[in-house]
Every structure is written in C-alpha cells, then in structure tokens.
Design an enzyme around this catalytic site. Structure first.
Site, PDB file in Angstrom:
ATOM      1  N   GLU A 153       0.873  -1.170   0.000  1.00  0.00           N
ATOM      2  CA  GLU A 153       0.000   0.000   0.000  1.00  0.00           C
ATOM      3  C   GLU A 153       0.914   1.226   0.000  1.00  0.00           C
ATOM      4  O   GLU A 153       1.831   1.308   0.826  1.00  0.00           O
ATOM      5  CB  GLU A 153      -0.887  -0.006   1.254  1.00  0.00           C
ATOM      6  N   ARG A 157       5.230 -12.886   9.623  1.00  0.00           N
ATOM      7  CA  ARG A 157       5.926 -11.654   9.284  1.00  0.00           C
ATOM      8  C   ARG A 157       7.244 -11.570  10.031  1.00  0.00           C
ATOM      9  O   ARG A 157       7.456 -12.229  11.054  1.00  0.00           O
ATOM     10  CB  ARG A 157       5.058 -10.435   9.563  1.00  0.00           C
ATOM     11  N   LYS A 171       4.277   0.676   9.338  1.00  0.00           N
ATOM     12  CA  LYS A 171       4.395   1.949   8.639  1.00  0.00           C
ATOM     13  C   LYS A 171       3.737   3.079   9.428  1.00  0.00           C
ATOM     14  O   LYS A 171       4.218   4.202   9.434  1.00  0.00           O
ATOM     15  CB  LYS A 171       3.759   1.843   7.252  1.00  0.00           C
TER      16      LYS A 171
HETATM   17  P1  ATP Z   1       2.678  -2.269   7.870  1.00  0.00           P
HETATM   18  O1  ATP Z   1       1.904  -2.826   9.008  1.00  0.00           O
HETATM   19  O2  ATP Z   1       4.117  -2.090   8.143  1.00  0.00           O
HETATM   20  O3  ATP Z   1       2.060  -1.048   7.296  1.00  0.00           O
HETATM   21  P2  ATP Z   1       1.439  -3.740   5.817  1.00  0.00           P
HETATM   22  O4  ATP Z   1       1.275  -5.202   5.803  1.00  0.00           O
HETATM   23  O5  ATP Z   1       0.240  -2.920   6.092  1.00  0.00           O
HETATM   24  O6  ATP Z   1       2.631  -3.401   6.764  1.00  0.00           O
HETATM   25  P3  ATP Z   1       1.613  -3.472   3.008  1.00  0.00           P
HETATM   26  O7  ATP Z   1       2.093  -2.336   2.210  1.00  0.00           O
HETATM   27  O8  ATP Z   1       0.185  -3.807   2.968  1.00  0.00           O
HETATM   28  O9  ATP Z   1       2.064  -3.192   4.494  1.00  0.00           O
HETATM   29  O10 ATP Z   1       2.491  -4.768   2.739  1.00  0.00           O
HETATM   30  C1  ATP Z   1       2.854  -5.248   1.476  1.00  0.00           C
HETATM   31  C2  ATP Z   1       3.266  -6.672   1.617  1.00  0.00           C
HETATM   32  O11 ATP Z   1       4.364  -6.793   2.513  1.00  0.00           O
HETATM   33  C3  ATP Z   1       2.144  -7.514   2.193  1.00  0.00           C
HETATM   34  O12 ATP Z   1       2.048  -8.699   1.455  1.00  0.00           O
HETATM   35  C4  ATP Z   1       2.565  -7.772   3.611  1.00  0.00           C
HETATM   36  O13 ATP Z   1       2.065  -8.971   4.068  1.00  0.00           O
HETATM   37  C5  ATP Z   1       4.088  -7.754   3.500  1.00  0.00           C
HETATM   38  N1  ATP Z   1       4.681  -7.364   4.781  1.00  0.00           N
HETATM   39  C6  ATP Z   1       4.442  -6.254   5.486  1.00  0.00           C
HETATM   40  N2  ATP Z   1       5.115  -6.256   6.650  1.00  0.00           N
HETATM   41  C7  ATP Z   1       5.816  -7.415   6.678  1.00  0.00           C
HETATM   42  C8  ATP Z   1       6.716  -8.019   7.619  1.00  0.00           C
HETATM   43  N3  ATP Z   1       7.033  -7.426   8.773  1.00  0.00           N
HETATM   44  N4  ATP Z   1       7.236  -9.222   7.310  1.00  0.00           N
HETATM   45  C9  ATP Z   1       6.936  -9.814   6.144  1.00  0.00           C
HETATM   46  N5  ATP Z   1       6.108  -9.315   5.226  1.00  0.00           N
HETATM   47  C10 ATP Z   1       5.545  -8.126   5.472  1.00  0.00           C
HETATM   48 MG    MG Z   2      -1.480  -3.023   4.859  1.00  0.00          MG
END
Ligand code: ATP
Ligand code: MG
Length: 556
Positions: free
Chosen positions: A37, A266, A276
């Site tokens: 995102e 994760r 984020k």
């Molecule tokens: P955050 O909570 O940091 O905002 P998010 O999952 O909301 O992370 P996205 O931009 O939606 O962020 O993530 C893109 C991809 O990266 C998704 O497939 C998510 O599952 C993966 N991802 C995000 N954080 C991690 C992590 N700590 N370890 C492994 N994969 C991750």
């Molecule tokens: Mg997300």
C-alpha cells in the site's frame, strides 16, 4: 555451453507447495505479486516479502507483479509510489510488465459488486458505525442481521448507484456482502466491501467517491492478473475465507486453478518498529530525520546507512519463511553486512577524535608519499596514496601518558606502529589547563617503513593516523539502535524507549583519498568500523560519513 547453478536455493513450505502444483500440472508457470500500500516507505519486513515473491518468480522462471494496493486515498501519496519502485529495483528485482494498481480495476470491481448485488449477495446498509459494531457480535456471541439485509436486489442496485453518484454522505451507508452473521470468523459477518469517501485519489483523481475495501479488492485483483500463489502474512489467515468467498460467487473466476492465498509469519526484528503507521509517527514527530534516516528500518534508511542489496537479500534468506511467530536478533542483520564488507570494503584511515602528534626527528619539510593496499587480503582491489609527515593526528583514545601492558597503543616512552607507515615513540606531551592532552611529541624510526626494526625489538601495537597537511575534515555520524528495548512496539509511546544516544556526531579527519568517496560506498575505517559517505549531505567540501556497523558486535 553448460551453466552450473551453484547458488543455494532456499527451501520452504511455500516452495514445496509450488513444486507440487507444478508437478501435478495444476499450474504450468508460477505468477506471484508484491502488493504494497503506498502509505509509507518500505521496511525490512517488506524486504522479506519482496525476496520471497520476486525470488520465487526468478527461481521458477515465473513472473512477479508489483501492484500498488491503493484503496485508501487519504493515506496514500504519489511520493510513496515512487520510493517503493526505487526500493524494489535497488534490492535487485524487476517486476513483470507494467506497474499495476488496484485502482486500475476500479471499473471492474464496481461491476463485480453489481454482480453480487444482482445475485442477492450484497446490500446497502444504513446502520451507523456504532450500530454496525453492536450488530456484529463478539467472538463468543453471534451477530444480528442488519435490518437492511433483505432489501431487494433492484432496490440495492439503485441505492448503490446513488452511492456512486455521491448522493449520500460519508458514513451514511456502505455496501456489505451478505454472508453469515453467525460465522465464527468475524471477517465473514457481512463485511463492508464498498464505502463512501469524498477523497481525491493519486491515480483516479475525482472519478470515484466510493472505494472498495481491501478484502474485496485483493482477491479480485489477484484473479484478474492470473496470480497463482498469493502470498501474504499470517494476520490474513482468517480473511482467506472471504478471499475465497468473493471469488466463489463471481462467474469470471470459476477456473479450478485460480489464485490461492498462502500465509507466512511476518518478520519482527529486535529493537525495531515495523509498522508503517508507527514509522510515520517517528517521521511526523521529527524524532528521526525523515523516512530515510539511517536509523530507520526502511530500505531507504538501510541504504543510506551503508547496507547493500546483497546483504539484505542474504538476511532474508537466513531468516527463512515459516508460519512460526518470531523475533529475530538484530545481530543477524549486522552479521550479514559485516561479513560482506569485511571481504569487499576497501580500507582507509579516519581519525574521529584527533589529537596532534609532532615527529620531532622527521627531516623533511614536505610530506612523503606512501602507497598502501586498499585491502590487506585482496591485491586486486589496488592501492591508495597516503602521506606521512612531521605533523600527524591520531585518535585521543590511542594515547596515554602511562598505562599497563594491556594497552597496546601509544604510551610515553614506548613505541607503537603507525598502520602502513613507521614505528614511532612518544617522548613527551603538552596539556591544556584542564589536563587534556593537546600535542604528543614523538620520534620515528626511519628504518621501519614496511619492515620490522633491524635490531629485532618487538613492537606489538598498531594504531591508525592521518597526516595533518593532507587530511580532510569530515563529520562522522555514529549510529546506534533507535530504541533501548528489544520490543519497542509493546510500549504505549516510543518516548519511553527511544535511545537518546542513537546518533552521536563527531568531527575529525580522513585520509585524502576519501575526498572522492562515492555516496553509499562502504569503507572499513581501520580500527573504527564500516562507514559510507552520506547520500544526502556529503560533498567534497563537507564530507559526512555514516557508521554502518562497528567492526565487532559491541552492543550490550
Ligand atoms: P505495515 O503494518 O508495516 O504497514 P502492511 O502489511 O500494512 O505493513 P503493506 O504495504 O500492505 O504493508 O504490505 C505489502 C506486503 O508486505 C504484504 O504482502 C505484507 O504482508 C508484506 N509485509 C508487510 N510487513 C511485513 C513483515 N514485517 N514481514 C513480512 N512481510 C511483510
Ligand atoms: Mg497493509
């Protein structure tokens, strides 16, 4: 020509599933995607997902799409769209074809919502947010049906069209899937699939005032792109029911080998925040100097700090991919970069806390040139030019008026070797009114350049130095962990655990060859650590070096 692939490929449960799907003939080619995102910079957790998704595509000669999951216009920004692309490329990956956006599919998504309504599987609900929560029930109690649940498809179609045209206010109503208010999975209790937002979108402008929800958007986007394995993190495990439910009920997606979701755990890293939203907080509160502050766990921060793409990929390989919750030691990330730089970083000398040394028996007015190797064990890396002269600087920590035999540096009346140069002996020193040493007067043994003393006397200690007239001033930014607790996310606010010593700036001197140091290129400053020139603030006029990692794991 035969090519022997000696690279060790990781093995993990997802790759095992892919192996089965390929050998059973379910799929003939693997197609993954990385779906960030654009609401912040990518962090090291995303690197794990990138290495997994792009790594699979690479190893199986498949494809991996980069798709921006852009359904929250208020939180997203075009600058994040740009930084994410740059970070993926910098990590060494290239997506298949054009960049995709979920918003590319807004027309289709709208059509699919209409299809669900027509089939009596979605309805426009006018419960307020608070009522909706009340009706949803709890993990122990089933929910109650919304009074709007049995509105006819015709009426719902008309209401949804009014939503689209902007006839309702934000929050006044929403489109919900009609699934099961008693499901043990909360996400299946008639989830909202479209909501009203009068927001400008970075891709679609003002075309829409209704935006689809993640769960509805993601599965359909995967299916449209013919993704085979949709890999995400464990918190979406329950949502897999909804992922399948949406596709099960749309006529276009009935192929037996359509996309399937798989979850892995994760990455959590000690002493590091990994969300984020929380990282954004650090930036907006100016607790760090932007998303690419070298203390941030973002790809851009790690890059500015001196981490290399290979070291991050190596780290992702070492941590592996499982379904187990984990908290990885930061030492593991440090070890990856340290191993790489020990082998590949050219050596140089930098004096972080200079104190002057005068070589009283040095005969020349002009400094002499010394050629030193760039790396002690790798001649192929070439040489560099140093200067030795009557006035030098050494680190203040490397001199003591008196010390016991464990102090293998410069002591009054004793000898030490200057790295790449001569043996010197400290004769006396000057001090200021506070007792700080200001100048150390030494003699040198002119017959010890690149060789041991002829009379066989042993000089054990070696210290680093720079020549006064040719050295360049430099700022050194010494970084340490941003948090003092290994699990900062457990605290109400970061103020309790932020490390006030996470950045210490000192001003010193570097050998002249570093005036042309390329940004982000690592050096080992002998006896100090690995450093690189800062990619924003360093210039030939004002050199700035960031500490990447110390030579050894010294954190305690
Ligand atoms: P955050 O909570 O940091 O905002 P998010 O999952 O909301 O992370 P996205 O931009 O939606 O962020 O993530 C893109 C991809 O990266 C998704 O497939 C998510 O599952 C993966 N991802 C995000 N954080 C991690 C992590 N700590 N370890 C492994 N994969 C991750
Ligand atoms: Mg997300």
């Amino acid at each position: 020509m035969s090519h022997v692939d000696t690279e060790v490929r990781p093995s993990n449960f997802i790759r095992n599933i892919i192996d089965e799907d390929l050998s059973s003939g379910k799929h003939s080619q693997v197609h993954t995607r990385f779906p960030p995102e654009p609401n912040g910079f990518l962090h090291i957790g995303h690197a794990k997902s990138i290495c997994l998704n792009f790594g699979i595509a690479k190893d199986y000669q498949g494809q991996c799409n980069l798709r921006f999951d852009d359904t929250n216009p208020e939180k997203e920004d075009i600058n994040y769209v740009k930084s994410i692309q740059e970070d993926v490329r910098w990590l060494g990956f290239q997506w298949s074809g054009d960049i995709r956006y979920s918003s590319n599919y807004f027309d289709q998504l709208h059509q699919y919502a209409v299809e669900l309504i027509t089939k009596g599987l979605a309805y426009v609900c006018f419960l307020t947010g608070e009522q909706t929560r009340e009706y949803r029930g709890t993990l122990k109690e089933p929910g109650k049906n919304s009074p709007y649940r049995d509105t006819s498809p015709e009426e719902n179609l008309a209401l949804f069209e009014k939503m689209r045209k902007g006839d309702f206010k934000e929050g006044e109503c929403a489109l919900r899937a009609k699934i099961d208010m008693a499901s043990p999975f909360m996400c299946m209790r008639d989830p909202v699939i479209y909501r009203i937002r009068f927001a400008h979108h970075h891709q679609t402008g003002d075309k829409w005032c209704i935006y689809p929800m993640y769960d509805f958007t993601h599965c359909i986007s995967d299916a449209i792109e013919n993704i085979t394995h949709s890999i995400c993190t464990l918190e979406f495990q329950d949502n897999r029911r909804l992922y399948d439910w949406v596709l099960d009920h749309l006529d276009d997606f009935q192929a037996p080998n359509r996309t399937r979701q798989y979850e892995f755990s994760r990455l959590n890293l000690e002493y590091t925040l990994m969300s984020k939203r929380k990282l954004n907080d650090l930036v907006t509160r100016q607790l760090v100097d932007g998303w690419d502050d070298p203390r941030m766990p973002t790809i851009a921060g790690l890059r500015r700090r001196g981490y290399t793409p290979a070291s991050i990929r190596e780290f992702c390989q070492r941590i592996g991919v499982t379904k187990q919750e984990n908290l990885i030691e930061v030492g593991m990330l440090d070890a990856c970069i340290r191993e790489e730089l020990n082998e590949h970083a050219p050596r140089a000398m930098a004096v972080l806390r200079p104190v002057k040394v005068v070589i009283e028996n040095y005969p020349n007015a002009q400094p002499e040139q010394i050629i030193a190797p760039a790396h002690p064990n790798n001649e192929a890396m070439g040489t560099r030019e140093l200067f030795f002269g009557r006035e030098l600087f050494i680190d203040v920590e490397d001199f003591k008026e008196e010390a016991n035999k464990h102090f293998k540096r410069l002591v009054l009346g004793k000898e030490v070797r200057l790295r790449n140069a001569y043996i010197i002996k400290a004769e006396r020193c000057d001090k200021d009114a506070d007792g700080n040493v200001t100048t150390v007067y030494c003699t040198y043994d002119a017959d010890t350049l690149g060789k041991n003393p002829a009379d066989g006397r042993k000089v054990k200690g070696v210290i680093h130095w720079v020549e006064a007239s040719t050295a360049k001033p430099a700022e050194f930014r010494l970084y340490d962990r941003l948090f003092t607790n290994e699990n900062p996310a457990a605290f109400e606010t970061v103020d309790e655990v932020i490390n006030p010593q996470s950045l210490v700036i000192v001003n010193g001197l570097v050998e002249p060859s570093l005036v042309s140091a390329e940004a982000e290129k690592a050096y080992q400053f002998e006896r100090e650590g690995y450093f690189c020139a800062d990619n924003k603030d360093s210039s030939a006029e004002h050199l700035v070096f960031n500490l990447t990692v110390p030579l050894r794991d010294t954190f305690s």
